[in-house]
Scaffold this active site. Structure first.
Site, short mmCIF file in Angstrom:
data_model
loop_
_atom_site.label_atom_id
_atom_site.label_comp_id
_atom_site.label_asym_id
_atom_site.label_seq_id
_atom_site.Cartn_x
_atom_site.Cartn_y
_atom_site.Cartn_z
N HIS A 1 0.84 -1.20 0.00
CA HIS A 1 0.00 0.00 0.00
C HIS A 1 0.88 1.25 0.00
O HIS A 1 0.67 2.18 -0.78
CB HIS A 1 -0.93 -0.01 1.21
CG HIS A 1 -1.57 1.31 1.52
ND1 HIS A 1 -2.57 1.85 0.73
CD2 HIS A 1 -1.35 2.22 2.50
CE1 HIS A 1 -2.94 3.03 1.23
NE2 HIS A 1 -2.20 3.28 2.30
N ASP B 1 7.20 22.49 -25.59
CA ASP B 1 7.11 21.15 -25.01
C ASP B 1 8.13 21.07 -23.87
O ASP B 1 8.75 22.08 -23.52
CB ASP B 1 7.42 20.08 -26.09
CG ASP B 1 6.76 18.74 -25.77
OD1 ASP B 1 7.10 18.17 -24.72
OD2 ASP B 1 5.89 18.30 -26.54
N TRP C 1 7.45 -0.64 3.90
CA TRP C 1 8.03 0.00 2.71
C TRP C 1 9.42 0.52 2.98
O TRP C 1 10.19 0.77 2.05
CB TRP C 1 7.12 1.13 2.21
CG TRP C 1 7.26 2.44 2.93
CD1 TRP C 1 6.70 2.78 4.11
CD2 TRP C 1 8.02 3.58 2.50
NE1 TRP C 1 7.05 4.06 4.46
CE2 TRP C 1 7.86 4.57 3.48
CE3 TRP C 1 8.81 3.86 1.38
CZ2 TRP C 1 8.47 5.83 3.39
CZ3 TRP C 1 9.41 5.11 1.30
CH2 TRP C 1 9.24 6.08 2.29
N SER D 1 13.36 6.35 -13.16
CA SER D 1 12.29 7.12 -13.80
C SER D 1 12.16 8.50 -13.16
O SER D 1 12.04 9.51 -13.86
CB SER D 1 10.98 6.34 -13.67
OG SER D 1 9.88 7.20 -13.70
N SER D 2 12.21 8.54 -11.83
CA SER D 2 12.08 9.84 -11.15
C SER D 2 13.24 10.76 -11.48
O SER D 2 13.05 11.96 -11.68
CB SER D 2 12.05 9.65 -9.64
OG SER D 2 10.92 8.93 -9.27
N HIS E 1 13.57 11.52 3.98
CA HIS E 1 12.98 12.78 4.37
C HIS E 1 12.83 13.76 3.22
O HIS E 1 11.75 14.34 3.05
CB HIS E 1 13.59 13.41 5.61
CG HIS E 1 12.55 14.27 6.25
ND1 HIS E 1 11.51 13.74 6.97
CD2 HIS E 1 12.29 15.58 6.14
CE1 HIS E 1 10.67 14.70 7.30
NE2 HIS E 1 11.13 15.82 6.82
N GLU F 1 12.29 12.86 0.32
CA GLU F 1 11.16 12.24 -0.38
C GLU F 1 9.83 12.75 0.15
O GLU F 1 8.89 13.01 -0.61
CB GLU F 1 11.25 10.72 -0.24
CG GLU F 1 10.01 9.95 -0.69
CD GLU F 1 9.81 9.98 -2.20
OE1 GLU F 1 10.78 10.23 -2.93
OE2 GLU F 1 8.66 9.76 -2.63
N TYR G 1 9.19 15.64 1.24
CA TYR G 1 8.93 16.96 0.67
C TYR G 1 8.71 16.92 -0.82
O TYR G 1 8.04 17.78 -1.38
CB TYR G 1 10.04 17.93 1.08
CG TYR G 1 10.02 18.14 2.57
CD1 TYR G 1 8.81 18.44 3.19
CD2 TYR G 1 11.14 17.99 3.36
CE1 TYR G 1 8.74 18.60 4.56
CE2 TYR G 1 11.07 18.14 4.73
CZ TYR G 1 9.86 18.44 5.33
OH TYR G 1 9.79 18.58 6.68
N SER H 1 -0.90 27.31 -3.78
CA SER H 1 -0.51 28.71 -3.96
C SER H 1 -0.99 29.28 -5.28
O SER H 1 -0.93 30.48 -5.50
CB SER H 1 1.01 28.86 -3.88
OG SER H 1 1.50 28.30 -2.70
N HIS I 1 15.13 12.12 12.67
CA HIS I 1 13.94 12.20 13.52
C HIS I 1 13.00 11.02 13.28
O HIS I 1 12.05 10.84 14.02
CB HIS I 1 13.21 13.54 13.35
CG HIS I 1 12.61 13.77 12.00
ND1 HIS I 1 12.57 15.00 11.42
CD2 HIS I 1 12.02 12.93 11.12
CE1 HIS I 1 11.98 14.91 10.23
NE2 HIS I 1 11.64 13.67 10.03
N HIS I 2 13.28 10.23 12.24
CA HIS I 2 12.53 9.00 12.04
C HIS I 2 13.08 7.87 12.92
O HIS I 2 12.54 6.78 12.91
CB HIS I 2 12.59 8.56 10.57
CG HIS I 2 11.94 9.53 9.63
ND1 HIS I 2 10.64 9.42 9.23
CD2 HIS I 2 12.41 10.65 9.03
CE1 HIS I 2 10.33 10.41 8.42
NE2 HIS I 2 11.39 11.17 8.27
N THR J 1 7.34 26.58 6.95
CA THR J 1 6.00 26.06 6.70
C THR J 1 4.95 27.02 7.25
O THR J 1 3.92 27.26 6.62
CB THR J 1 5.82 24.66 7.32
OG1 THR J 1 6.97 23.87 6.99
CG2 THR J 1 4.58 23.98 6.81
N LYS K 1 4.39 29.81 4.93
CA LYS K 1 3.49 29.44 3.83
C LYS K 1 2.03 29.52 4.25
O LYS K 1 1.20 30.12 3.55
CB LYS K 1 3.80 28.03 3.36
CG LYS K 1 5.05 27.97 2.54
CD LYS K 1 5.23 26.59 1.97
CE LYS K 1 6.25 26.64 0.86
NZ LYS K 1 5.78 27.35 -0.33
N ARG L 1 1.45 0.37 15.09
CA ARG L 1 1.14 0.26 13.66
C ARG L 1 1.64 -1.08 13.13
O ARG L 1 2.39 -1.78 13.79
CB ARG L 1 1.77 1.43 12.91
CG ARG L 1 3.29 1.43 12.95
CD ARG L 1 3.88 2.72 12.42
NE ARG L 1 3.84 2.76 10.96
CZ ARG L 1 4.75 3.40 10.20
NH1 ARG L 1 5.77 4.04 10.77
NH2 ARG L 1 4.66 3.42 8.90
#
Lengths: 524, 285
Positions: free
Chosen positions: A76, A105, A141, A168-169, A252, A254, A256, A267, A301-302, A327, A330, A449
């Protein structure tokens, strides 16, 4: 400059049917491919979420065995991150960037085709592991060793598919950067670019800097398992925690990557329906860049509970909390944009407004998690699940849906049904909160979890969350129905579909021509 | 903005075929790793990939020589190559990071430093942290360290000189001295392949005489993964240089328009710089 669009062959001899899509180099075709693929993956990943929620409706084991449950949580996440949200943003970038900067293009059209076509193959390979005798990946994951090293035959398939998705990314990001830096209309300086373009430029940088690090980490997993290296084995001088460091150095940024383009979308939409210019454009740009740079020094922090030295805990706690500053800038700017605006509440605006409120809730729970001693309590509980689903679903996914409603008339020349759009919005927003808000409570009460069973005192809130999840899933069928209805209409949309909309894309006809700007417009 | 036209290519089959080739290769490799099959499928995919690369690049070379690319397209390629190299830098950064972590954190901790005393006391009380290390369990058995002097130092000199020869060739190209161009490139290619040859010799020496293997704990892991990926990149770079050499012999490129040459030269300098990092942190310190 006029676009030299492949002379003779174009229009007359364009391949038809499936071959058109396989061989296309057009940014709109590829954008559509990305968006449809992302929608498909959204439902595949969504079905897996519903398997999880069905199992968690009651304590005890109802429908699936724990091993399969673990495969569902792992898949998932991988599918929603790499298959749904990221491709949706790349699809939006493909459609919008050339139109927004006045280009014919994307800069590198063949690479563009490649970065899309890797996806269906890589996901076929990834999903096929579910049918293996030893099952799909089940270690989460994040693929933490030593657990992930003990998986079945799926492991090299998962790793190679991640390599491909990363490639690809990176290719897509290189294309985005080259397009933005090299294809802008004359007069469009960097600080005159639409904010969505800015957020994508910074996202592309994050992608190029972080995806190769993931590739390195999973390559080490592969050699540890199959070729006897000891990166993640203490007996050989390595450390399982090393994987977590490398993984989250990717992970991390990722996070963002999954939210900065959403900031860009919000925005864009908030000013359009407030009929005011975006408040604090410059500070928006600087805030986005600051968030991106900070994302490289907060990764641990993870891992607060993994046993880091105290200095590390403190450093990563404070850098993480620092992210709340840009943040906050924003969120303030979005609210200030609406201040005294003449606002209307069409569907894209509703989703953007819900984004601001609900994303901020996710941001605040993130701030709670940033506090090391508090995280010792929250770590690996449903509180974390609630947190990242608040930033990803009413965050990233809401922004994507808002963008689709907002630009759909430009893409297709057809306007969606506003009443149905509003119904879709309210159903989605109500159900998303029913699904994820109770998870805060069970998490704080200690429900872990990634476990298929739980203590009976968590039952009520889990039942509520499961009902919400099925409601949310059904609401998205309405979204598909709305898209279907829209596409069946005749072309009627105005060139400028929204009164307050600004930007070069609205100077083009609706639907936008196949090659956006043959001659670049002049920007003052 | 150049005032000329930006070339937007028409439909292409190459990327899709490249993906098919990659998938065939990876499925074959994954099955091989799982002991489910031999390498036939992997080689099939690889062969297909090489064909696609050949086809795709010749197509692009023809377009380039046909004058379809203007200055703005050229700039897109430059940005593309520059960011691609940056992504490669980040890939190597992951492995350098692992090396740093092992030397500065995990091994000292295993030896009982800091707050991690109990791991040392309970599991490996006799372990002391001396780099290079194959870990407290002496993975792979005793080994001899690969010295920086000798072949690695020689290889450093070879790569540094090759950086100079490719620059010399570039000057030849810019000043229209075709002989200098071809000679410089030829020297660079030769030096590149000599480097790879020395690396291959070093590997066999390490395996046969020093008992230094991939399985030699953290030292073996970082040594082989870093030098291995670097050697792979040098090989790719040398092949790319060879292609450029043949193109130069055929008379491709002008003194102003030669992005293909420059891209490969950038790439070559990149593998050069990575090697310097390797020489210092893997071999020397």
């Amino acid at each position: 400059m006029s676009a030299n669009i492949d002379h003779l062959k174009e229009e007359h001899h364009q391949p038809s049917g499936l071959m058109r899509w396989i061989t296309t180099t057009n940014h709109k075709d590829i954008g559509s491919l990305y968006l449809w693929f992302s929608l498909l993956m959204f439902f595949v990943g969504g079905l897996m979420a519903l398997v999880i929620r069905a199992e968690l409706f009651q304590p005890g084991l109802q429908f699936v065995v724990p091993g399969f449950f673990n495969q569902m949580t792992t898949m998932h996440a991988l599918i929603m991150i790499f298959g749904a949200v990221m491709p949706a943003f790349v699809g939006l970038a493909n459609w919008q960037l050339p139109m927004m900067i006045g280009a014919p293009d994307m800069a590198l059209p063949r690479l563009n085709n490649w970065s899309f076509w890797i996806l269906p193959f890589a996901f076929t390979m990834l999903l096929s592991t579910l049918f293996f005798e030893s099952g799909g990946p089940a270690a989460g994951w994040t693929l933490y060793p030593p657990l992930s090293l003990q998986g079945g035959n799926s492991m090299p398939f998962v790793i190679f598919s991640l390599h491909l998705l990363g490639a690809s990314s990176i290719l897509g990001a290189i294309n985005v950067i080259a397009t933005i830096l090299n294809m802008r209309a004359p007069g469009m300086t960097l600080m005159k670019m639409p904010i969505f373009v800015w957020t994508w430029l910074i996202t592309a940088f994050l992608l190029i800097a972080s995806m190769p690090v993931l590739a390195g980490a999973i390559t080490m997993l592969l050699t540890d398992r199959f070729y006897g290296t000891s990166f993640f084995t203490a007996a050989g001088g390595g450390d399982p925690v090393l994987f977590q460091h490398i993984f989250w150095f990717f992970g991390h940024p990722e996070v963002y990557i999954l939210i900065l383009p959403a900031f860009g979308i919000v925005s864009t939409i908030i000013p359009a329906f407030s009929r005011k210019k975006l408040f604090g454009y410059d500070s928006m740009v600087y805030a986005t860049a600051s968030i991106a740079l900070l994302s490289f020094i907060v990764w641990a922090h993870h891992m607060f509970t993994v046993g880091m030295p105290l200095a590390g805990e403190i450093f990563f706690m404070f850098t993480t909390m620092l992210i709340a500053v840009p943040t906050g800038v924003k969120v303030f700017n979005w609210v200030a944009t609406m201040w005294k605006g003449s606002m209307t509440f069409e569907t894209p605006m509703l989703f953007a407004l819900a984004f601001i409120i609900l994303f901020t809730i996710g941001g605040f729970s993130g701030l709670m998690l940033a506090i090391t001693p508090a995280d010792f309590q929250y770590h690996d509980t449903y509180f974390v699940v609630a947190h990242f689903h608040y930033v990803l679903v009413p965050g990233a996914v809401f922004a994507i849906i808002a963008a689709v409603y907002y630009w759909l008339p430009k893409w297709t020349g057809k306007m969606y049904n506003e009443t149905l759009g509003k119904i879709h919005f309210w159903m989605t927003t109500i159900f998303v909160n029913i699904t994820f808000f109770p998870m805060h409570f069970v998490g704080l009460a200690g429900m872990p979890r990634r476990i298929p069973d739980y203590a009976v005192q968590f039952t009520d809130f889990n039942m509520i969350a499961s009902v919400g999840a099925f409601g949310f899933g059904l609401s998205q069928l309405l979204f598909v129905y709305i898209l279907f209805l829209t596409l069946r209409q005749p072309v009627t949309a105005a060139d400028k579909s929204w009164e307050g909309a600004e930007g070069l894309e609205w100077t083009l006809p609706s639907p936008a021509p196949y090659h956006s700007f043959d001659t670049p417009p002049k920007v003052d | 903005m150049s005032g000329s036209s930006y070339y937007v290519p028409h439909e292409t089959k190459w990327p899709f075929l490249a993906t098919v080739a990659l998938i065939v290769m990876f499925i074959g490799l994954a099955n091989y790793m799982n002991d489910e099959s031999n390498l036939t499928l992997t080689y099939t995919g690889l062969a297909l990939l090489l064909l696609v690369v050949y086809g795709w690049f010749s197509y692009v070379v023809n377009e380039s020589e046909g004058g379809l690319y203007d200055a703005q397209v050229d700039m897109s390629f430059r940005w593309g190559m520059a960011w691609f190299i940056f992504s490669e830098v980040m890939f190597f950064a992951a492995f350098f990071g692992a090396l740093y972590y092992a030397r500065e954190l995990s091994l000292p901790w295993l030896a009982g430093e800091g707050t991690k005393v109990s791991t040392n006391q309970e599991l490996w009380p006799t372990f002391e942290n001396v780099w290079p290390s194959n870990g407290p369990a002496n993975y792979g058995g005793d080994f001899v360290v690969m010295k920086a002097a000798g072949i690695p130092a020689l290889n450093t000199i070879i790569l540094l000189i090759s950086g100079l020869t490719v620059t010399w060739a570039h000057h030849g190209l810019k000043e229209g001295k075709r002989n200098q161009l071809i000679l410089g490139l030829l020297a660079t290619v030769l030096l590149g392949f000599i480097f790879v040859g020395f690396q291959a010799y070093e590997y066999s020496h390490a395996y046969n005489d020093l008992n230094l293997k991939m399985t030699s704990g953290m030292y073996g892991s970082t040594f082989y993964m870093l030098t291995g990926f670097h050697g792979f990149h040098v090989t790719l770079g040398a092949i790319m240089l060879t292609v450029i050499l043949f193109r130069c012999i055929k008379g491709h490129f002008t003194n102003e328009n030669h992005f293909g040459f420059e891209a490969v030269a950038w790439y070559w300098h990149f593998v050069d710089v990575v090697w310097l990092g390797l020489f210092v942190f893997v071999y020397w310190l």
